[in-house]
Structures are given as structure tokens and as C-alpha cells.
Design a protein around this motif. Structure first.
Motif, PDB file in Angstrom:
ATOM      1  N   GLY A 243      28.944  47.808  37.340  1.00 21.74           N
ATOM      2  CA  GLY A 243      30.374  47.593  37.531  1.00 21.74           C
ATOM      3  C   GLY A 243      31.033  48.819  36.499  1.00 21.74           C
ATOM      4  N   GLU A 244      30.461  49.189  35.362  1.00 24.73           N
ATOM      5  CA  GLU A 244      30.995  50.291  34.845  1.00 24.73           C
ATOM      6  C   GLU A 244      31.009  51.565  35.652  1.00 24.73           C
ATOM      7  N   VAL A 245      30.165  51.771  36.207  1.00 23.03           N
ATOM      8  CA  VAL A 245      30.145  53.037  37.281  1.00 23.03           C
ATOM      9  C   VAL A 245      31.214  52.893  38.233  1.00 23.03           C
ATOM     10  N   GLU A 246      31.235  51.697  38.943  1.00 13.13           N
ATOM     11  CA  GLU A 246      32.361  51.650  39.915  1.00 13.13           C
ATOM     12  C   GLU A 246      33.749  51.980  39.510  1.00 13.13           C
ATOM     13  N   GLU A 247      34.142  51.170  38.092  1.00 11.50           N
ATOM     14  CA  GLU A 247      35.231  51.237  37.251  1.00 11.50           C
ATOM     15  C   GLU A 247      35.649  52.717  37.088  1.00 11.50           C
ATOM     16  N   ILE A 248      34.637  53.455  36.792  1.00  9.26           N
ATOM     17  CA  ILE A 248      34.542  54.898  36.377  1.00  9.26           C
ATOM     18  C   ILE A 248      35.312  55.625  37.850  1.00  9.26           C
ATOM     19  N   LEU A 249      34.324  55.330  38.891  1.00 11.29           N
ATOM     20  CA  LEU A 249      35.024  55.809  40.031  1.00 11.29           C
ATOM     21  C   LEU A 249      36.155  55.557  40.617  1.00 11.29           C
ATOM     22  N   LEU A 250      36.650  54.462  40.167  1.00 10.37           N
ATOM     23  CA  LEU A 250      38.080  54.012  40.776  1.00 10.37           C
ATOM     24  C   LEU A 250      38.979  54.072  39.708  1.00 10.37           C
ATOM     25  N   ASN A 251      38.643  54.613  38.546  1.00  9.57           N
ATOM     26  CA  ASN A 251      39.575  54.772  37.610  1.00  9.57           C
ATOM     27  C   ASN A 251      40.764  55.813  37.911  1.00  9.57           C
ATOM     28  N   SER A 263      42.162  48.563  31.205  1.00  6.66           N
ATOM     29  CA  SER A 263      41.900  48.826  32.599  1.00  6.66           C
ATOM     30  C   SER A 263      41.035  47.997  33.282  1.00  6.66           C
ATOM     31  N   ASP A 264      40.534  46.967  32.367  1.00  3.29           N
ATOM     32  CA  ASP A 264      39.645  45.853  32.983  1.00  3.29           C
ATOM     33  C   ASP A 264      40.696  45.032  33.653  1.00  3.29           C
ATOM     34  N   LEU A 265      41.853  44.721  33.090  1.00  3.55           N
ATOM     35  CA  LEU A 265      43.050  44.128  33.607  1.00  3.55           C
ATOM     36  C   LEU A 265      43.406  44.335  34.951  1.00  3.55           C
ATOM     37  N   VAL A 266      43.606  45.752  34.954  1.00  2.00           N
ATOM     38  CA  VAL A 266      44.218  46.654  35.985  1.00  2.00           C
ATOM     39  C   VAL A 266      43.146  46.708  37.210  1.00  2.00           C
ATOM     40  N   CYS A 267      41.835  46.677  36.835  1.00  2.00           N
ATOM     41  CA  CYS A 267      40.960  46.688  38.007  1.00  2.00           C
ATOM     42  C   CYS A 267      40.740  45.432  38.493  1.00  2.00           C
ATOM     43  N   GLU A 268      41.083  44.183  37.780  1.00  2.00           N
ATOM     44  CA  GLU A 268      40.954  43.003  38.655  1.00  2.00           C
ATOM     45  C   GLU A 268      41.967  42.870  39.520  1.00  2.00           C
ATOM     46  N   TRP A 269      43.281  43.440  39.117  1.00  2.00           N
ATOM     47  CA  TRP A 269      44.279  43.458  40.349  1.00  2.00           C
ATOM     48  C   TRP A 269      44.249  44.383  41.347  1.00  2.00           C
ATOM     49  N   PHE A 270      43.480  45.413  41.034  1.00  2.00           N
ATOM     50  CA  PHE A 270      42.854  46.321  41.863  1.00  2.00           C
ATOM     51  C   PHE A 270      42.017  45.693  43.261  1.00  2.00           C
ATOM     52  N   TYR A 271      40.898  44.946  42.635  1.00  2.00           N
ATOM     53  CA  TYR A 271      39.922  44.304  43.377  1.00  2.00           C
ATOM     54  C   TYR A 271      40.939  43.278  44.430  1.00  2.00           C
ATOM     55  N   VAL A 272      41.820  42.591  43.895  1.00  2.00           N
ATOM     56  CA  VAL A 272      42.577  41.563  44.921  1.00  2.00           C
ATOM     57  C   VAL A 272      43.309  42.396  45.598  1.00  2.00           C
ATOM     58  N   PHE A 273      43.909  43.413  45.289  1.00  2.00           N
ATOM     59  CA  PHE A 273      44.655  44.362  46.246  1.00  2.00           C
ATOM     60  C   PHE A 273      43.667  44.737  47.449  1.00  2.00           C
ATOM     61  N   LEU A 274      42.602  45.343  47.055  1.00  2.00           N
ATOM     62  CA  LEU A 274      41.482  45.583  47.941  1.00  2.00           C
ATOM     63  C   LEU A 274      40.973  44.585  48.732  1.00  2.00           C
ATOM     64  N   TYR A 275      41.084  43.519  48.305  1.00  2.00           N
ATOM     65  CA  TYR A 275      40.498  42.290  48.916  1.00  2.00           C
ATOM     66  C   TYR A 275      41.829  41.920  49.940  1.00  2.00           C
ATOM     67  N   GLU A 312      47.916  64.913  31.984  1.00  2.00           N
ATOM     68  CA  GLU A 312      47.945  66.149  33.037  1.00  2.00           C
ATOM     69  C   GLU A 312      46.543  66.885  33.523  1.00  2.00           C
ATOM     70  N   GLN A 313      45.578  66.727  32.688  1.00  2.00           N
ATOM     71  CA  GLN A 313      44.192  67.301  33.205  1.00  2.00           C
ATOM     72  C   GLN A 313      43.812  66.298  34.160  1.00  2.00           C
ATOM     73  N   ARG A 314      43.349  66.803  35.216  1.00  2.00           N
ATOM     74  CA  ARG A 314      42.702  65.983  36.312  1.00  2.00           C
ATOM     75  C   ARG A 314      41.271  66.619  36.593  1.00  2.00           C
ATOM     76  N   ILE A 315      40.430  65.713  37.121  1.00  2.00           N
ATOM     77  CA  ILE A 315      39.129  65.997  37.418  1.00  2.00           C
ATOM     78  C   ILE A 315      38.764  65.941  38.943  1.00  2.00           C
ATOM     79  N   ILE A 316      39.430  65.037  39.523  1.00  2.00           N
ATOM     80  CA  ILE A 316      39.106  64.978  41.192  1.00  2.00           C
ATOM     81  C   ILE A 316      40.414  65.215  41.869  1.00  2.00           C
TER      82      ILE A 316
END
Length: 554
Positions: A243-251, A263-275, A312-316
Motif C-alpha cells: 500500500g505504501e509503495v502504491e501511494e508513493i507511485l500515485l502521489n 495524503s491518506d485522505l486524498v488517496c481514499e478520494w482518488f481510489y473512489v475516483f478511479l473506481y 517546484e522540484q519535480r522527479i517524474i
């Protein structure tokens, strides 16, 4: 004045009875009744309970809880509207007809507009015009504000003490709190735990003991457990979790630079959004600009749920990040077709048992930010009575065993297509060791249907003998492996008494298996449809568990 968006607010109607220090309170809120059924619940004549007849009735309270900025906007808007109504009444305009108009009360979801309409219809009736009252409850320095509207026969009624007692009783039971901008309540948080198996008990890195629940949830064993509830993390077991790895990838911080404190609350909304997106047909999904919708979604979250800080700094790169999102979306689509993936997929399905309360808001968001309509979201091979009769005739005319089996499955599919909000995701699916006749996902606006969960397993038994207890028991491992707790079994010859007893036993473990016979299917007509039959079966289970607990076991 237009109401602000209801997202993030807790809306409730409180009916209270008191006798000395004893309280009886009924709460109807948008987390337990997010759809049109809240109006039916609010207007039911089945309450108060008979043992509360001797109690004193407290004023009915219309409660709006949330972040101070939004709640104070609601207060200004609500008061202005009420003032306009009374001005029009004084001018003898035809307000009574408009207020009591049936269309005024009809709504698909529980929102500020529907709550206001109900309040207005009770404030101004054919018999009386009551005095509108409003009170604010909040602690100094706290952003959480509880706004209460009620009504009295005159300003001198002095009912504030009763109002305060009812509100304090509700606060004590529900413990409302802010997480970001969203107001959460205890019953909603803990309902996400219902039906999850306890897998282990151990302390976290700080020595605080908790329970590891099915789907990778860690439930701390302390009084304010809903505040410490989280996914299983490295601080609990000393190594990274799926779960942590997936949250990192989707952050979104790594690509868009959006840093959210919760971030945990936002992730819940995002999962329902994806659903929600995963339940769309492929042709509907192609009509959506996914990257634009995603950007707008996080602005929507920042406005209503949790603000972000721009980094400002981005990785991906954004293009690579969108590819990851699409892969994740396809994974969710695969989960809805029965794919097993321990932890993440199971948690999404288990989480949707109460996060279905987010569906109306997210549907409205998608409609406003795409070319889709509500009809596009809900329609999926919808069957009418003519299609249903054709499928039934084909079954009755079938001769060979193979033809009868196929026709019976087609009849079951037609049955599912007649239930609003149910969508078939796969047929005769073989995922891993399990082969399932039909998988069906749930996006309904019906709290009763959500008792079956997000993904429903459907089996068709076309045999000479009745469906046996072994057929029921064989379903359980598949349901447990995939995080499914709702199933429907269609049987052409009925069920043995032991099989029906086993179905009752499975209720205690959180599994609702609905038995439907061919004879019951054949009775479906204009007065009783597929939804009515399913609804009736679920209510029978409710009466069973409410009246007799002798069959329950763990």
C-alpha cells in the motif's frame, strides 16, 4: 445566493426525545444516507420508537458541520434565502404552492440544496409558519464549526437548552472532527472496518498496540482509534508495504508538485475516483481527457477536501506519471473482473462499503469536467421488460442441457441489467483458481444495494437437484480471496433447507449470499421488478439478524 459545494461537509438531521438525563436521538446524515433515501427516512412515520412515547420531544435539528469558511458561507446563504421566502409570503405571492411542490423535495443525492428544501417545507406548511432559528457551535481556535437550524412557534420559546443537549449528545457519539477541510464522523470511519477479518495484533514502532485487519488496515487499540486508523505502514512492521509503495507511485507531488498534508485522505478520494472511471464502458472512457480530468480533480480536492502546497522540484514527467495512472486504472478494472491482488485491490473493494457516500459528488464532478452525462455513467446494457420476457421464453424453449445452462445465464444477466446501478464486468471469468459465472460492479444510488458491496459475485445453478450446502460453502473462499462480501445465486430448482441455513450462518461473517429461484424470477412483472426482489431479500436478512441471533457464529 448559491450554496457552496456540499463536498467535505457533514449534513445531518437530528430528532431527539428526552426525559431527565435519558436521551433517544435519531441521526440521518449524508454519510449513511447519501442518496434519495434520506428524504424517505426523514419523513418516515415509524419514529419515535414506542418506548419513547412518554419522553419530551426536542426540536428537529438541521445540522451542517465543516470548516469555518464554508459553514459561514452556508449560514449567510441559508439566512438570505429564508428572508426572501418570508418577504415573498408577506407580498402574498404563491409561495405555499412552490414550497409544498413535490418536485421541490425530489433529489438523487443528499446535498445542501435538498437539506434546505426539507427544512423550508417544514418551516412553512399549510397549517403553520414557524419561526426560523440558527445557532453556531464551535471551540475557540478550532476551524470546525457546527451550524444548527431549527424552528419554533415563537422567538420566546427558549428551546436552546434542548437544542444544546441534543447537539452535545450527537457530538459525544459521533466525535466530528476536521481532516483538512473535510468533516468526518466516527460511525463513518468505523464502518469501513465492518466485515474485515482480524489477521494479527502487535505494537507499532512507538509501542502502541493495534489490530491488523483484512485489506492492510491498522486499527490502534485506544479511545480515539478513528484518528489513528491508517493503512499498514513501515513504521508498524519495519519494511515497506504494498500500500505504501502504491501511494508513493500515485502521489502527485512527484510530477505535479502537489503536496497534501493528509495524503491518506486524498488517496481514499482518488481510489473512489478511479473506481468510478473503472466502471465506465470503454467507449465512454475514451471520451474523457484523462490528464485534464486528473488535474481538475486535484484542484477540486484542494478546494473541498485538503489544500496543497505547490512544490517546484519535480522527479517524474507528467506524461510518464499519466502512464502510471492509466496502468493503475486498468488494474482497478481488472479487480472488478475478479483479478486477485492481495492487499491493495482488496482494500479498494472493502473501502467502497462506506465510501460509496462519495459517488454522487464524484459523478457530478466528472459530468462538469467532461462530455459525459449521468445517463452515460449509469447505462450499461439496460434490459427492459421485453428483453426480459425474451430471455425467459428462450429458457423455457431450450432442449439440451447446454442450451438450458446458457439460457439460464442469459436470464441472470437480463435480471442484473434491470437493477439500476449494477453493471456486469465479466462473464464466465476464470481468474486464478476460481471460475465465476458473472461479476457485477455496483455504482447504484441505493444504500440498500450497497449492502452487497462494490463487487458482487453471481452464480447460476441449472440442475435437476436443488442447490446444496456445498455450493454455498464453495463460494466462501472465492469471496474471501477477492474481498467480496455480496453474492447472488440463481437456482433453477431451488435450495435445500441446509443450504438456506448455511446462507443464514454466513451473515454472521459479513457475507450476504442472496438465493433466487427460477420460480421467483418467473413472478417478476410490472408490479414487482428485479430490484424489488433483491430489496425484499436484503430486508428479510435484516429482520432475521434483528429478531434472532441464535444462528450467529464466528
Amino acid at each position: 445566493m448559491k450554496f457552496p459545494n456540499s463536498t467535505g461537509l457533514s449534513l445531518a438531521i437530528l430528532d431527539g426525545f428526552s426525559q431527565g438525563d435519558e436521551f433517544v436521538v435519531r441521526c440521518i446524515d449524508n454519510y449513511n444516507y447519501p442518496f434519495h433515501d434520506f428524504m424517505l427516512k426523514a419523513q418516515t412515520n415509524e419514529w419515535p420508537p414506542t418506548d419513547a412515547v412518554s419522553h419530551t420531544k426536542n426540536p428537529r435539528l438541521f445540522v451542517i458541520s465543516g470548516h469555518r469558511d464554508k459553514v459561514f458561507r452556508v449560514e449567510r446563504s441559508w439566512k438570505k434565502r429564508i428572508k426572501n421566502v418570508f418577504m415573498q409570503l408577506l407580498q402574498r405571492k404563491q409561495m405555499m404552492e412552490r414550497i409544498n411542490d413535490k418536485e421541490l423535495k425530489e433529489t438523487e443525492r443528499y446535498c445542501l440544496e435538498s437539506l434546505y428544501c426539507l427544512y423550508l417545507s417544514e418551516l412553512v406548511t399549510d397549517e403553520n409558519i414557524y419561526y426560523p432559528e440558527a445557532k453556531i457551535f464551535h471551540n475557540e481556535g478550532d476551524d470546525l464549526v457546527i451550524l444548527v437550524f431549527y424552528m419554533s412557534t415563537s422567538p420566546s420559546d427558549h428551546q436552546f437548552e434542548k437544542v444544546k443537549d441534543t447537539v452535545n449528545f450527537w457530538i459525544d457519539r459521533e466525535r466530528p472532527f476536521l481532516k483538512g477541510y473535510q468533516c468526518l464522523i466516527r460511525s463513518f470511519i468505523l464502518r469501513n472496518m465492518v466485515g474485515r477479518k482480524v489477521l494479527a495484533s502487535f505494537p507499532d514502532s512507538y509501542g502502541n498496540w493495534g489490530l491488523l485487519l483484512e485489506g492492510g488496515m491498522f486499527l490502534p487499540l485506544k479511545e480515539d482509534l478513528e484518528l489513528g486508523l491508517s493503512k499498514l505502514k513501515s513504521e508498524h512492521i519495519g519494511e515497506w508495504t504494498a500500500g505504501e509503495v502504491e501511494e508513493i507511485l500515485l502521489n502527485p507531488i512527484y510530477s505535479f508538485g502537489f503536496y497534501y498534508e493528509h495524503s491518506d485522505l486524498v488517496c481514499e478520494w482518488f481510489y473512489v475516483f478511479l473506481y468510478v472511471l473503472a466502471t465506465l464502458e470503454e467507449d465512454k472512457l475514451k471520451r474523457i481527457d484523462f490528464e485534464l480530468l486528473y488535474r481538475n480533480f486535484y484542484d477540486y480536492i484542494a478546494e473541498n477536501i485538503c489544500p496543497y502546497i505547490q512544490i517546484e522540484q519535480r522527479i517524474i514527467t507528467i506524461s510518464d506519471y499519466v502512464k502510471v495512472l492509466r496502468i493503475t486504472l486498468e488494474n482497478v478494472r481488472s479487480y472488478l473482473k475478479g483479478k486477485e491482488e492481495k492487499g491493495v485491490s482488496k482494500n479498494i473493494l472493502l473501502m467502497m462499503r462506506n465510501r460509496y457516500a462519495y459517488l454522487p459528488e464524484l459523478h457530478q464532478f466528472i459530468i462538469k469536467n467532461s462530455s459525459l452525462t449521468l445517463k452515460d455513467i449509469f447505462n450499461s446494457g439496460y434490459s427492459n421488460k421485453k428483453d426480459w420476457r425474451y430471455a425467459l421464453d428462450r429458457l423455457e424453449g431450450a432442449s439440451s442441457s447446454f442450451e438450458k445452462g446458457t439460457s439460464f445465464e442469459n436470464l441472470a444477466q437480463s435480471f442484473i441489467h434491470m437493477i439500476p446501478g449494477f453493471k456486469i464486468t465479466d462473464v464466465r471469468a476464470k481468474k486464478g483458481r476460481a471460475e465465476v459465472d458473472i461479476y457485477c460492479c455496483n455504482i447504484s444510488y441505493d444504500s440498500c444495494l450497497w449492502r452487497l458491496g462494490a463487487l458482487v459475485l453471481i452464480e447460476c445453478k441449472n440442475r435437476l437437484n436443488k442447490t446444496a450446502v456445498s455450493d454455498i460453502r464453495n463460494l466462501v473462499p472465492t469471496m474471501e480471496a477477492k474481498g467480496i462480501h455480496g453474492a447472488i445465486i440463481f437456482s433453477s430448482t431451488g435450495f435445500t433447507s441446509i443450504a438456506l441455513k448455511e446462507i443464514k450462518y454466513q451473515l454472521s461473517g459479513g457475507k450476504m449470499i442472496i438465493p433466487i429461484t427460477l420460480e421467483e424470477i418467473q413472478l417478476i412483472d410490472k408490479s414487482k421488478g428485479a430490484y424489488d426482489l433483491i430489496n425484499e431479500k436484503i430486508k428479510q436478512f435484516d429482520r432475521l439478524t434483528g429478531e434472532n441471533s441464535d444462528h450467529l457464529y464466528f
